[in-house]
Design a protein around this motif. Sequence first.
Motif, PDB file in Angstrom:
ATOM      1  N   ASP A 278       0.769 -10.698  -1.772  1.00 54.46           N
ATOM      2  CA  ASP A 278       1.014 -11.484  -2.981  1.00 54.46           C
ATOM      3  C   ASP A 278       1.242 -10.592  -4.200  1.00 54.46           C
ATOM      4  N   GLY A 279       1.969  -9.513  -4.000  1.00 57.33           N
ATOM      5  CA  GLY A 279       2.299  -8.622  -5.106  1.00 57.33           C
ATOM      6  C   GLY A 279       1.176  -7.711  -5.541  1.00 57.33           C
ATOM      7  N   LEU A 280       0.049  -7.705  -4.811  1.00 53.94           N
ATOM      8  CA  LEU A 280      -1.097  -6.860  -5.157  1.00 53.94           C
ATOM      9  C   LEU A 280      -1.313  -5.813  -4.074  1.00 53.94           C
ATOM     10  N   SER A 281      -1.876  -4.683  -4.470  1.00 50.97           N
ATOM     11  CA  SER A 281      -2.100  -3.565  -3.550  1.00 50.97           C
ATOM     12  C   SER A 281      -3.577  -3.471  -3.177  1.00 50.97           C
ATOM     13  N   TYR A 282      -3.825  -3.248  -1.892  1.00 48.82           N
ATOM     14  CA  TYR A 282      -5.189  -3.124  -1.389  1.00 48.82           C
ATOM     15  C   TYR A 282      -5.280  -1.894  -0.487  1.00 48.82           C
ATOM     16  N   LEU A 283      -6.404  -1.191  -0.568  1.00 45.13           N
ATOM     17  CA  LEU A 283      -6.638  -0.059   0.322  1.00 45.13           C
ATOM     18  C   LEU A 283      -7.000  -0.540   1.720  1.00 45.13           C
ATOM     19  N   ASN A 284      -6.420   0.102   2.726  1.00 47.45           N
ATOM     20  CA  ASN A 284      -6.875  -0.115   4.098  1.00 47.45           C
ATOM     21  C   ASN A 284      -8.225   0.575   4.284  1.00 47.45           C
ATOM     22  N   ALA A 285      -9.009   0.084   5.227  1.00 46.62           N
ATOM     23  CA  ALA A 285     -10.264   0.774   5.535  1.00 46.62           C
ATOM     24  C   ALA A 285      -9.987   2.109   6.209  1.00 46.62           C
ATOM     25  N   TYR A 286      -8.990   2.129   7.105  1.00 45.96           N
ATOM     26  CA  TYR A 286      -8.632   3.345   7.827  1.00 45.96           C
ATOM     27  C   TYR A 286      -7.134   3.594   7.675  1.00 45.96           C
ATOM     28  N   LEU A 287      -6.794   4.855   7.684  1.00 47.01           N
ATOM     29  CA  LEU A 287      -5.406   5.248   7.488  1.00 47.01           C
ATOM     30  C   LEU A 287      -4.505   4.614   8.552  1.00 47.01           C
ATOM     31  N   CYS A 288      -3.442   3.963   8.076  1.00 44.00           N
ATOM     32  CA  CYS A 288      -2.421   3.347   8.941  1.00 44.00           C
ATOM     33  C   CYS A 288      -2.956   2.203   9.791  1.00 44.00           C
ATOM     34  N   ASP A 289      -4.057   1.580   9.373  1.00 40.29           N
ATOM     35  CA  ASP A 289      -4.527   0.363  10.040  1.00 40.29           C
ATOM     36  C   ASP A 289      -3.986  -0.837   9.266  1.00 40.29           C
ATOM     37  N   TYR A 290      -2.836  -1.330   9.708  1.00 40.33           N
ATOM     38  CA  TYR A 290      -2.192  -2.453   9.012  1.00 40.33           C
ATOM     39  C   TYR A 290      -2.571  -3.799   9.621  1.00 40.33           C
ATOM     40  N   GLU A 291      -3.340  -3.759  10.730  1.00 44.15           N
ATOM     41  CA  GLU A 291      -3.643  -4.997  11.441  1.00 44.15           C
ATOM     42  C   GLU A 291      -4.879  -5.704  10.887  1.00 44.15           C
ATOM     43  N   THR A 292      -5.791  -4.941  10.276  1.00 42.10           N
ATOM     44  CA  THR A 292      -7.042  -5.518   9.772  1.00 42.10           C
ATOM     45  C   THR A 292      -6.876  -5.908   8.313  1.00 42.10           C
ATOM     46  N   PRO A 293      -7.314  -7.109   7.919  1.00 34.40           N
ATOM     47  CA  PRO A 293      -7.190  -7.527   6.516  1.00 34.40           C
ATOM     48  C   PRO A 293      -7.969  -6.605   5.579  1.00 34.40           C
ATOM     49  N   PRO A 294      -7.565  -6.519   4.320  1.00 35.54           N
ATOM     50  CA  PRO A 294      -8.319  -5.725   3.342  1.00 35.54           C
ATOM     51  C   PRO A 294      -9.758  -6.230   3.199  1.00 35.54           C
ATOM     52  N   GLU A 295     -10.667  -5.293   2.856  1.00 35.82           N
ATOM     53  CA  GLU A 295     -12.088  -5.606   2.688  1.00 35.82           C
ATOM     54  C   GLU A 295     -12.523  -5.310   1.259  1.00 35.82           C
TER      55      GLU A 295
END
Length: 727
Positions: A278-295
């Motif tokens: 939705d136009g916002l940036s979130y950090l992944n928990a682990y590098l290149c883990d695009y499958e898990t939602p942001p925490e």
Amino acid sequence: MNTITPWSATAHADIENSEILLERKVLAYTYQFYNTGDSLWIVAVLPGSGQIAFRAAFAMNSCFEVSNLFDDQDSVIILLNSRLGNYEVRVDFPDTVTPVLHYTTSFTANVPLMMPFWPRDIIPLTQNGNIANTAGKIHMEQFGSRSGLLFASITKPQTGSFFYFQNLTSLSDYCESTKTESKNTVGGNWPEIGFQLPITDKLPLPPDRAFIISDAYIIFHAEIFEEAATICEYFLNNLVKIYKVLHQPIIEYNHWPDIAQKVIADLTQNKGAWTQKDGLSYLNAYLCDYETPPESMVQLAVLAPLKEYEKWSGEKQPVCEDLIKGLSAFYDKKINCINRWLPSMTDKLDESEEQKKEMVMDSWYLHHPLMNLARLALQGDKTAEKLVLDSIEYVIKTAHHFNYEWPVFYNMETLEVIKKETAPGAGGERDVPGAYAHLMLLLFKITKEKCYLNEAEKAAKKLEDLGLNILYQANNTAFAAGALLELFKITNKKLYLDLSYVCLAGLFKNIQLYDCRYGFGKNYTNFFSIFPLNDAPYTAAYEELEVYAALSEYLIQARDVAILPAVKTLIAEFVKYAIGRIAFYYPPLLPKEMLSEQVKTGEIQADLWVPLEDLYNGWEKSGQVGQEVYGAGMAFGVVPRQYIKIGGEFLLFVDYPIIHQSKRGNTVTIKLDGDKDLNCNLKIIKIKNSSIKMEVFQDKQTQKPFTADANIHEYKISGRGTIKIQW
């Protein structure tokens, strides 16, 4: 009656039927040396005539012949010959006030030898009877790769207590040559306890070369300990006494301001660290883990220390703005609280783990992001303040529902327990009451409303029944220790100070107080590491950062409290080694051959300044879990705590907790409150060409640098005192 093995069944009779080789009296204790054929025993006779036997050498299937014995005022050296090789046992008594026995045993084999078995080295003795009839209580012992210690009381006969510490640094050469490990070497089953040399199943011990096979320190007490608070106080005191006679490794300096800049650059530029929604940036928990939602925890774990760094540097960090913009999206109107997972992306949860399900909460995860929101609110961030105040009613309702005893997992909507205990009979996440108390005290500071102070007290009292088993996760236990100290300062109730020490004992029981110099562990300094969980096989970047930050704050808060001197020593020394050590979570500082090829989550980019989650200290490769984006705040946490900027000309660096600092004119004053008998490092680092001359004083005494050139002046200074730097 206890069951025993053949290697202890006749030990008592063998000792009684042997002549005393040597007897030494030190303080109120007597030490008797016996050669019983296959073993060299040191029998400690305590003031009440109780006896404990220590097997200093074992001849395997051979017998000992004493070839020489040296006895002088400071030490005893016994040289032993057997058909399999030669032994040297060195014994000394390194403390003139406390009864401390120290023995080091080295072995030189005549031929390559496999070691399929080795007996434990401690047995309690009786005046008359069988050691199988003795009884005792082991208060603490080694688990996994933690310190090789054992703290026990002998209750039948009522002999007393002892604190045993095997210096596993000395075993490194043996472990490297035989491809063994020193983990789980100190423990045992009553009455056969103590150290057991790692068995060899890969490589034999090489011949014609001396290997240290034991390096043991023992402190004796005439008392038998029963209460948790007493056990923990003696544990902390004993650990410091041993620490001060250990050889401590050299600290490697890493320039954290440079590391912080590299981390900012990699976080900003590497797309593997980020997810968009939705136009916002979130950090992944682990590098290149695009499958898990942001925490929510991940965003705040980086944002909170990065805001500290932003204030220190005086430069705006765009990453902060990106993270703050996304925080409100974690507020879940279904429960009127921020959620662990980004609510708009919960459809991506794959349910591969218990917590990867919508509305499933891991108990400590509820409180952790709220703590960081509260810290940001105290710094004036209005978004954070609104989120934490809007969420806190749900948090308190949940605490009341569980009566301040949280399970592992529960449903956030129904509060149904999904997983009650970490293991059968072990209870839930035991230290969460302390984390909750810490959160409530932060809310008390924000609002000044006493209801939050009352909540903190109610939760803290739940820790009283846990005894020595408070620690579930190290960072939460560290927060709990600080909260209990604050409650003591507010209420003057000694219970809270005692419980604070119990938390600290849980932490320092969970450390690795040795330097693993074998396997992959020899590639980086790992002395004084702390493990994230009681049973974790590796140390973890983020938990180490939070323990470091929490314990630094503990000493600051304790500056007007008469706390145990041992606590000051252990915290200050932990901080000193942490600063030099935790930089090695960044993979660019590690050889690539020690990085795991198989990664559980995401991927590893070895040239990226994002820390590994996991470091192993022996033969296992590191980075098996993944590259931990939420640990990227490590450098941002270290720099503001250890570096002081003097205009644009100089940086001051101190590797002890800075209790207080002030600048007046051309003078910076720093207060340290660690151990006066130990040293820390002060560095004056020139960041611009300058001809300004600096003078350093500690408690009005001029200090001379041990290194001085155009770019840096380095000093060794006492861990306690007032330092003045003038220019």
